[in-house]
Design an enzyme around this catalytic site. Structure first.
Site, short mmCIF file in Angstrom:
data_model
loop_
_atom_site.label_atom_id
_atom_site.label_comp_id
_atom_site.label_asym_id
_atom_site.label_seq_id
_atom_site.Cartn_x
_atom_site.Cartn_y
_atom_site.Cartn_z
N GLU A 214 -4.75 -5.43 17.46
CA GLU A 214 -3.68 -6.14 16.75
C GLU A 214 -2.77 -6.83 17.75
O GLU A 214 -2.19 -7.88 17.46
CB GLU A 214 -2.88 -5.17 15.88
CG GLU A 214 -1.97 -5.86 14.87
CD GLU A 214 -1.43 -4.90 13.81
OE1 GLU A 214 -2.10 -4.71 12.78
OE2 GLU A 214 -0.35 -4.33 14.04
N HIS B 156 -24.82 12.16 21.31
CA HIS B 156 -25.96 12.25 20.41
C HIS B 156 -25.94 11.14 19.36
O HIS B 156 -26.63 11.23 18.34
CB HIS B 156 -25.97 13.62 19.73
CG HIS B 156 -26.21 14.74 20.69
ND1 HIS B 156 -27.46 15.24 20.95
CD2 HIS B 156 -25.35 15.44 21.49
CE1 HIS B 156 -27.38 16.20 21.85
NE2 HIS B 156 -26.11 16.35 22.19
N GLY C 111 5.30 -1.83 14.55
CA GLY C 111 4.62 -0.73 13.87
C GLY C 111 3.68 0.05 14.76
O GLY C 111 3.67 1.29 14.75
N ARG C 112 2.87 -0.64 15.55
CA ARG C 112 1.89 0.04 16.38
C ARG C 112 2.51 0.67 17.62
O ARG C 112 1.82 1.34 18.40
CB ARG C 112 0.77 -0.92 16.78
CG ARG C 112 1.25 -2.20 17.48
CD ARG C 112 0.11 -3.22 17.51
NE ARG C 112 0.50 -4.50 18.08
CZ ARG C 112 1.09 -5.48 17.41
NH1 ARG C 112 1.41 -5.30 16.13
NH2 ARG C 112 1.38 -6.62 17.98
N GLU D 147 0.82 -1.20 0.00
CA GLU D 147 0.00 0.00 0.00
C GLU D 147 0.86 1.26 0.00
O GLU D 147 0.62 2.20 -0.76
CB GLU D 147 -0.94 0.00 1.22
CG GLU D 147 -1.96 -1.12 1.24
CD GLU D 147 -1.45 -2.36 1.96
OE1 GLU D 147 -2.30 -3.18 2.36
OE2 GLU D 147 -0.22 -2.51 2.13
#
Length: 561
Positions: free
Chosen positions: A363, A394, A277-278, A221
């Site tokens: 993850e 709301h 990565g996270r 990606e």
């Protein structure tokens, strides 16, 4: 299996005496209501409030007694939480399936911290990268870095996906009031072409800088979007390929691929395989954030993370914010059967925090086997979701108040606003932030205590409306307060949730630091891609549903089927 994995003690946590004690305790307290618990214990609010760094967490509105935390911390000790915490900070290979250390905490440790792992002096390496990031940041913000035509950089586009996008975009949005607004910061992640087209449609190639973040520089990606951006840039600058070097920098470890793309290796900022990565926002992945807020405030952000790391590592379990929060999550997931967890920040700046936490927590702990490969014997993980107040009030708070599902929630708020705006222009003393925060306090109280049928009837409500208007209460929540949303406080919040995730994974005996479930879909997509575009599709091996969908897709794209 690695030597570390082979030697690690794993066991069925649900077969321990500590788990049995919690099961018995749950049976005794599950039917208790928070109204009664508060009435019986006048000091409950102060007793069930903890502090760490600049955060205060009131967890008194949880369905627990003063005994519950002792039973939960006993479970944590049985699971080896103190030892596993030290193993993580010491750089042991606790990511057993990949035989790696887990050292995101080293990314924010002070320069003088002594830590060598696998022969690597981490403090020296980390601060060398931070120094290079700082020099680059200064050059962009000062105008010393110019584009191919000599134009000053006025727009920065971060291209990444997963942790290379969710962290930077969340933190930038959270700290926009600290950012240099003369720089237009944008973020591209989705392979949907709409994302990159919309991000670049009104930008000038001569004054646009791209930061491409991919550890391997092969992420499908990210590289697809980067090539699209590269073509846009080169086309906009008259087809001169040499322009790439002045308009692209890389956050990666793959110098060969970076160079092949046209990026000068001197403009590549690296990180290490022990950075997941996270958990990577505080690494070079945070370069776009540093450019936005400056190296000094990025340093404050890192210091905030380090403060929470120190609290988590040193504070007794019974006074430890991430430990308490993580154990309460286990309490609801495993003993009450809760499946989701709401994160409700009362700050519009934190509107991307729930999405960031979805990756961090789901993850990490979306696993069904223990670290030794044996299936778990209890539920793991929870679905994190949420929206900022008061918008969420709301939308979905109706379900929180009167629905049939138990949804523990975290309310996050700040005493001081980033912007002071009077509610009434004729009354300078009125303050929108006071109105805003009154909603936070009211909602957490309403969830906890509700409103009984008797109270509703006493107000003169028609009999047939009493039941629909009754609020059962007994809905658990924590309230996390800080004085103000600053770079340091944001760092503390992020590190807090990182360690909450770690605590849960330790109790469940799972590896919170791999993500094999992410890989299968990517592999299949790569294999399936040619089927969508080939002159003659080969659907051999596809299931009937997928084959039919491919057939319909090709037909609608005008391709032979």
């Amino acid at each position: 299996m690695s030597p570390v994995a082979a030697n690690e003690a794993t066991f069925d946590i649900t077969a321990t005496p500590e788990w049995s004690a919690l099961r018995e305790h749950h049976a005794a307290v599950a039917g208790r209501h928070l109204r009664g618990l508060f009435a019986e214990d006048p000091d409950r609010a102060s007793a069930l409030t903890a502090t760490g760094a600049d955060l205060v967490m009131d967890y008194s509105k949880h369905r627990i007694t003063r005994d519950t935390l002792g039973l939960l911390t006993a479970l944590a000790r049985r699971a080896g939480l103190p030892e596993r915490t030290e193993a993580m900070f010491a750089g042991e290979h606790i990511n057993t399936s990949e035989d790696r250390a887990v050292l995101h905490t080293a990314l924010r440790a002070p320069r003088e911290t002594a830590l060598a792992v696998d022969g690597q002096d981490l403090a020296t390496d980390v601060h060398a990268v931070l120094a290079r990031m700082g020099e680059f940041t200064d050059s962009v913000r000062s105008g010393a870095w110019t584009g191919h035509t000599g134009e000053r950089i006025r727009a920065v586009v971060n291209i990444g996906i997963g942790g290379s996008d969710l962290g930077p975009v969340m933190a930038y949005q959270a700290l926009r009031s600290y950012a240099d607004r003369s720089l237009d910061m944008r973020f591209v992640s989705n392979i949907d072409p709409t994302d990159v087209v919309e991000a670049t449609r009104d930008l000038d190639p001569a004054s646009t800088l791209f930061i491409v973040s991919s550890k391997t520089f092969t992420t499908l990606e990210t590289l697809t979007n980067a090539r699209t951006a590269r073509a846009w840039l080169v086309d906009g600058l008259g087809g001169d390929e040499s322009a790439v070097a002045r308009h692209f920098v890389a956050v990666s470890t793959n110098a060969k691929e970076v160079s092949a793309f046209g990026i000068d290796e001197d403009n590549m900022f690296g990180f290490w395989d022990w950075v997941g990565g996270r958990y990577s926002l505080d690494s070079a992945i945070g370069l776009s954030l540093m450019v936005a807020i400056g190296k000094e405030q990025f340093g404050e952000f890192l210091s905030g993370m380090y403060e929470m790391d120190s609290h988590f590592r040193k504070a007794p379990l019974e006074e430890n914010l991430p430990v308490i929060a993580g154990l309460l999550n286990v309490w609801y997931v495993n003993f009450f059967g809760a499946e989701t967890h709401a994160v409700l920040p009362y700050s519009q700046y934190l509107h991307r925090l729930p999405a960031y936490l979805q990756q961090l927590t789901m993850e990490s702990n979306g696993k069904s086997v223990r670290r030794d490969g044996v299936p778990v014997t209890t539920a793991t993980g929870e679905i994190f979701w949420g929206e900022p107040g008061t918008n969420g009030q709301h939308a979905f708070y109706q379900l929180l108040h009167q629905g049939t599902r138990l949804v523990p929630a975290d309310f996050i708020g700040f005493a001081e606003p980033n912007h002071v705006v009077p509610v009434d222009s004729d009354d300078p003393g009125s303050d929108m932030h006071d109105l805003f925060m009154s909603n936070l306090f009211a909602q957490s109280a309403a969830l906890a205590f509700g409103k009984t049928a008797e109270e509703i009837a006493a107000e003169g409500t028609l009999a047939d409306l009493v039941a629909p208007k009754t609020m059962p209460g007994n809905r658990p929540s924590s309230t996390i307060l800080a004085r103000k949303l600053t770079p340091a406080v944001l760092g503390q919040l992020i590190a807090f949730y990182e360690h909450v995730t770690f605590v849960e994974g330790t109790i469940w005996g799972i590896n919170s630091f791999d993500q094999w479930g992410v890989e299968l879909g990517k592999v299949m997509a790569k294999q399936l891609g040619p089927t969508l575009t080939a002159a003659k599709p080969d659907v051999t091996g596809l299931d009937a549903s997928t084959a039919a969908l491919v057939h319909r897709y090709r037909e609608w794209r005008g391709r032979p089927v």
